[in-house]
Design a protein around this motif. Sequence first.
Motif, PDB file in Angstrom:
ATOM      1  N   CYS A  42      -5.202  -9.255   0.119  1.00 30.98           N
ATOM      2  CA  CYS A  42      -4.793 -10.204   1.152  1.00 30.98           C
ATOM      3  C   CYS A  42      -5.611  -9.958   2.414  1.00 30.98           C
ATOM      4  O   CYS A  42      -6.087  -8.849   2.667  1.00 30.98           O
ATOM      5  CB  CYS A  42      -3.314  -9.991   1.436  1.00 30.98           C
ATOM      6  SG  CYS A  42      -2.669 -10.945   2.805  1.00 30.98           S
ATOM      7  N   SER A  44      -4.594  -9.591   5.316  1.00 28.93           N
ATOM      8  CA  SER A  44      -3.970  -8.563   6.163  1.00 28.93           C
ATOM      9  C   SER A  44      -4.441  -7.159   5.765  1.00 28.93           C
ATOM     10  O   SER A  44      -4.462  -6.260   6.606  1.00 28.93           O
ATOM     11  CB  SER A  44      -2.447  -8.635   6.055  1.00 28.93           C
ATOM     12  OG  SER A  44      -2.006  -9.924   6.375  1.00 28.93           O
ATOM     13  N   HIS A  63      -0.228  -4.783  -0.256  1.00 36.90           N
ATOM     14  CA  HIS A  63       1.182  -5.127  -0.016  1.00 36.90           C
ATOM     15  C   HIS A  63       1.645  -6.343  -0.814  1.00 36.90           C
ATOM     16  O   HIS A  63       2.834  -6.644  -0.828  1.00 36.90           O
ATOM     17  CB  HIS A  63       1.396  -5.402   1.478  1.00 36.90           C
ATOM     18  CG  HIS A  63       0.584  -6.560   1.966  1.00 36.90           C
ATOM     19  ND1 HIS A  63      -0.732  -6.443   2.310  1.00 36.90           N
ATOM     20  CD2 HIS A  63       0.896  -7.862   2.117  1.00 36.90           C
ATOM     21  CE1 HIS A  63      -1.202  -7.623   2.667  1.00 36.90           C
ATOM     22  NE2 HIS A  63      -0.234  -8.510   2.546  1.00 36.90           N
ATOM     23  N   TRP A  89       7.335  -7.147   1.555  1.00 37.35           N
ATOM     24  CA  TRP A  89       6.889  -6.298   2.673  1.00 37.35           C
ATOM     25  C   TRP A  89       7.694  -6.547   3.943  1.00 37.35           C
ATOM     26  O   TRP A  89       7.433  -5.908   4.971  1.00 37.35           O
ATOM     27  CB  TRP A  89       5.393  -6.431   2.919  1.00 37.35           C
ATOM     28  CG  TRP A  89       4.848  -7.804   3.135  1.00 37.35           C
ATOM     29  CD1 TRP A  89       4.213  -8.567   2.191  1.00 37.35           C
ATOM     30  CD2 TRP A  89       4.849  -8.580   4.337  1.00 37.35           C
ATOM     31  NE1 TRP A  89       3.838  -9.764   2.741  1.00 37.35           N
ATOM     32  CE2 TRP A  89       4.210  -9.804   4.056  1.00 37.35           C
ATOM     33  CE3 TRP A  89       5.332  -8.366   5.638  1.00 37.35           C
ATOM     34  CZ2 TRP A  89       4.041 -10.806   5.020  1.00 37.35           C
ATOM     35  CZ3 TRP A  89       5.165  -9.361   6.584  1.00 37.35           C
ATOM     36  CH2 TRP A  89       4.523 -10.559   6.272  1.00 37.35           C
ATOM     37  N   CYS A 164       3.243 -12.657  -1.136  1.00 37.54           N
ATOM     38  CA  CYS A 164       2.650 -12.834   0.202  1.00 37.54           C
ATOM     39  C   CYS A 164       2.035 -14.216   0.340  1.00 37.54           C
ATOM     40  O   CYS A 164       2.593 -15.089   0.993  1.00 37.54           O
ATOM     41  CB  CYS A 164       1.637 -11.742   0.535  1.00 37.54           C
ATOM     42  SG  CYS A 164       1.123 -11.803   2.259  1.00 37.54           S
TER      43      CYS A 164
HETATM   44 ZN   LIG Z   1      -0.514 -10.505   2.748  1.00 34.90          ZN
END
Ligand SMILES: [Zn+2]
Length: 362
Positions: A42, A44, A63, A89, A164
Amino acid sequence: MTDYMTGLVVREPGTPAALAELKLPEIGPGQVRVRVRAAGVCHSDLSMVNGTLAPPHPLVLGHEAAGEVVEVGEHVTRAAVGDHVVLNWQPACRACWFCEHGQPWLCSTSHGVAAMQSGITLNGEPVHVTLGVGAFAEQVVVPENAVIPVPRQLGFDLAALLGCAVLTGTGAVRNTAQVEPGESVVVVGLGGVGLSVVSAARAAGAGQVIAVDVSEAKKGLAEAAGATDFVVSSDNLSKEIRSRTNRLGADHTIECVGRASTIRAAWRATRTGGQVTVVGMGAADDMVQFSALEIFSSARILRASVYGQADTDLEVPALARDVLDGKLNLDHLITDRIGLADVPAAFDRMARGEGARSVVSL
Ligand SMILES: [Zn+2]
Ligand SMILES: [Zn+2]
């Protein structure tokens, strides 16, 4: 239990992520140990290593993941050994002010925590795990509210994305923007989240879904996700969007990058009275400017959408059903299937704007 496992660790800020042997803790009451089977790369995670965020180190990355429960601690009721679960998360405590007022995605016990310790150690030193998960590892130890059981028929790799990108993207459309049939939607930034936004906007009945990216190479992916138009981002973006929306600008613009420049571009691409939804997570020192007059006279709404503004415990299983019923097609989202050691190369592809999701199989 297996005491040691392999994980992808950044030891110090600015150093490359590398595989390391990590020691798992004994699990405590209310905790669950999950064997990770698939984990998405991801944006992030990239933000954890490229300086956008400043997490504590050493840090296990990852995550967005799914796996199989291999051990449960005392008093655990949500999951049993053998369950297939999506990792969450942003688990809701169900007791803080936000949880008790119907906004579990803003739960104050976990909101804004970039990384924490979960008892895993590296050469005897505690390591931090990204967003409380640290899924680029063979196993994770999490509190039971961080696992969401899903049907076994759903493959692990699609299940991982629900945790996510897909929840964030579909939630931005359904819960935050509340896109209505016939409306026009501009989507800025076509990574895993942006492409999920495109699919969800189309599924919500948007008349026009204009996908925008800096890379021409995203055109095919945008069309596979259901975009009606594709535009390469430029300084003339708002002009280009107006020319495709009766000179008005879009009803909705959903920003999936997290930069001042793209938030400004999203603002200008939106019609008077329209809504800008910011999904991208940006840097603390990247300032966006609005004049006092334009805030008033444009009458636009500017909102953030955190984790899809969703109650994950309800919406992840609902998304899993949508996938199994064929209402939500995610196949186009996975463009690379990789191993743990290939994650740094996946970060490079992401930074170059190539592909959609890379998914690690474990
Ligand atoms: Zn993410
Ligand atoms: Zn809470």
